[in-house]
Design an enzyme around this catalytic site. Structure first.
Site, mmCIF file in Angstrom:
data_model
loop_
_atom_site.group_PDB
_atom_site.id
_atom_site.type_symbol
_atom_site.label_atom_id
_atom_site.label_comp_id
_atom_site.label_asym_id
_atom_site.label_seq_id
_atom_site.Cartn_x
_atom_site.Cartn_y
_atom_site.Cartn_z
ATOM 1 N NE ARG A 64 2.942 -3.397 1.920
ATOM 2 C CZ ARG A 64 4.079 -3.886 2.417
ATOM 3 N NH1 ARG A 64 5.168 -3.945 1.652
ATOM 4 N NH2 ARG A 64 4.146 -4.298 3.669
ATOM 5 C CG HIS A 68 4.103 1.057 3.838
ATOM 6 N ND1 HIS A 68 4.709 -0.092 4.291
ATOM 7 C CD2 HIS A 68 2.767 0.778 3.826
ATOM 8 C CE1 HIS A 68 3.792 -1.019 4.536
ATOM 9 N NE2 HIS A 68 2.610 -0.515 4.242
ATOM 10 C CG ASP A 69 6.979 8.611 1.471
ATOM 11 O OD1 ASP A 69 7.866 8.770 2.338
ATOM 12 O OD2 ASP A 69 6.688 9.486 0.637
ATOM 13 N N GLY A 74 4.823 12.114 7.018
ATOM 14 C CA GLY A 74 4.332 12.745 5.809
ATOM 15 C C GLY A 74 4.933 12.194 4.528
ATOM 16 C CG ASP A 76 9.215 12.625 4.213
ATOM 17 O OD1 ASP A 76 9.030 11.415 3.951
ATOM 18 O OD2 ASP A 76 9.572 13.027 5.331
ATOM 19 C CG ASN A 96 8.439 -0.328 5.070
ATOM 20 O OD1 ASN A 96 7.327 -0.448 4.581
ATOM 21 N ND2 ASN A 96 8.837 0.790 5.668
ATOM 22 C CG HIS A 196 -5.065 -4.634 1.283
ATOM 23 N ND1 HIS A 196 -5.129 -4.968 2.621
ATOM 24 C CD2 HIS A 196 -3.909 -3.927 1.138
ATOM 25 C CE1 HIS A 196 -4.079 -4.482 3.254
ATOM 26 N NE2 HIS A 196 -3.323 -3.842 2.374
ATOM 27 C CB THR A 197 -8.999 -4.463 -4.838
ATOM 28 O OG1 THR A 197 -9.762 -5.272 -5.738
ATOM 29 C CG2 THR A 197 -8.371 -3.313 -5.605
#
Length: 320
Positions: A64, A68-69, A74, A76, A96, A196-197
């Site tokens: 995750r 989310h990064d 991008g 980074d 977050n 999400h598994t």
């Protein structure tokens, strides 16, 4: 005594050797660290295996973090930066705050990698990408050749994180639009949602679904309500998938039965254009794995900093 000229030459030579030979390239490469630090990827793998062995949920958390990064300006490593006087940390953004985790694991990996490499040559952004892959593998999922050579940002954007990270309340049209903004298509949307598994979600993220939505299996909703009251208990956890510690295709099978935990999950199978992909993945785990691996590489290519852009952080939590 070493002359100034020789000292300067040695210093220059060290700087040349300390930078990967592909550092000037604008393209990522799977063998980016092969020459400069061949021990880097095995070190990341060992650290991830240790962290997931200690807590199975950590695999989903590391996956995750990379996701989310990449969705915020991008891939980074901006998500790892703590707040400064110049910007608010993305850790404080809605998607977050009090939910993104695994930062201490990344810190440990960074220390270990710098140790085996003898210097800080591996970026925090690349560590996130490799840790995500290794987390999936250790939980029984597919592997892929992670493209490497990203460099780290020196800033972060809480506002962009709030705007660009997909939310659990989105409908299918908004999800498609969100992914398209990042160069990802509907197949990428469904395949990556299959992440999400593994993992869990907090009560606040699925409360409205289990109490107010109709396209949900009644028994499933009733069971989820036991751990998620109408008021309070916002941080109570529920598994996103019955086999949440195994990277299988059960996530898609439960969508067919209207047992998606998040609104955004069930939107993938709700009479829309992505229904056929959900059906296909539910009965063919290898097809899911193949597309997930391709989509992870594609996501990892979202606006990376390369060459002379950005930096290799000494500490993943702050710019040099």
């Amino acid at each position: 005594m070493v002359s100034l000229g020789i000292f300067s030459l040695i210093s220059t030579l060290f700087l040349v050797l300390a930078v990967p030979t592909t550092a000037a390239s604008s393209k990522l490469s799977a063998n980016y660290y092969d020459q400069v630090c061949p021990k880097a990827l095995p070190a990341i793998k060992r650290a991830v295996e240790a962290a997931v062995s200690k807590e199975r949920r950590m695999g989903a958390s590391l996956l995750r973090l990379h996701f989310h990064d990449c969705f915020v300006n991008g891939c980074d490593a901006s998500i790892l930066l703590d707040s400064t006087s110049a910007f608010d940390s993305e850790k404080k953004a809605g998607p977050n705050n009090n939910s993104a985790r695994g930062f201490e694991v990344i810190d440990r990996i960074k220390l270990e990698v710098d140790k085996v490499c003898g210097r800080p040559v591996v970026s925090c952004a690349d560590i996130l990408a490799v840790a995500a892959r290794d987390s999936v593998v250790v939980l029984g999922g597919p592997t892929w050749a992670v493209q490497l050579g990203r460099r780290d940002s020196t800033t972060a954007s809480k506002t962009t994180a709030n705007n660009d990270i997909p939310k659990p309340f989105m409908n299918i049209s908004d999800l498609i639009k969100n992914f398209k903004k990042h160069g990802l298509d509907e197949r990428d949307l469904v395949a990556l949602s299959g992440g999400h598994t593994i993992g869990f979600a907090q009560c606040f993220a699925f409360r409205d679904r289990i109490y107010n939505e109709t396209n949900i299996d009644p028994k499933f909703a009733q069971k989820r309500r036991l751990a998620c009251p109408r008021t309070g208990g916002n941080s109570n956890l529920a598994a996103l998938d019955p086999t949440n510690a195994n990277f299988d295709a059960k996530y898609f099978s439960k969508l067919l039965k209207k047992r998606g935990l998040l609104h955004s999950d069930q939107e993938l199978f709700n009479g829309g254009s992505t229904d056929s992909l959900v059906k296909a993945y539910s009965s063919d785990v290898k097809a899911f794995w193949a597309d997930f691996a391709k989509s992870m590489v594609k996501m990892g290519n979202i606006k990376p900093l390369t060459g002379k852009q950005g930096q290799v952080r000494l500490n993943c939590r702050k710019a040099n």
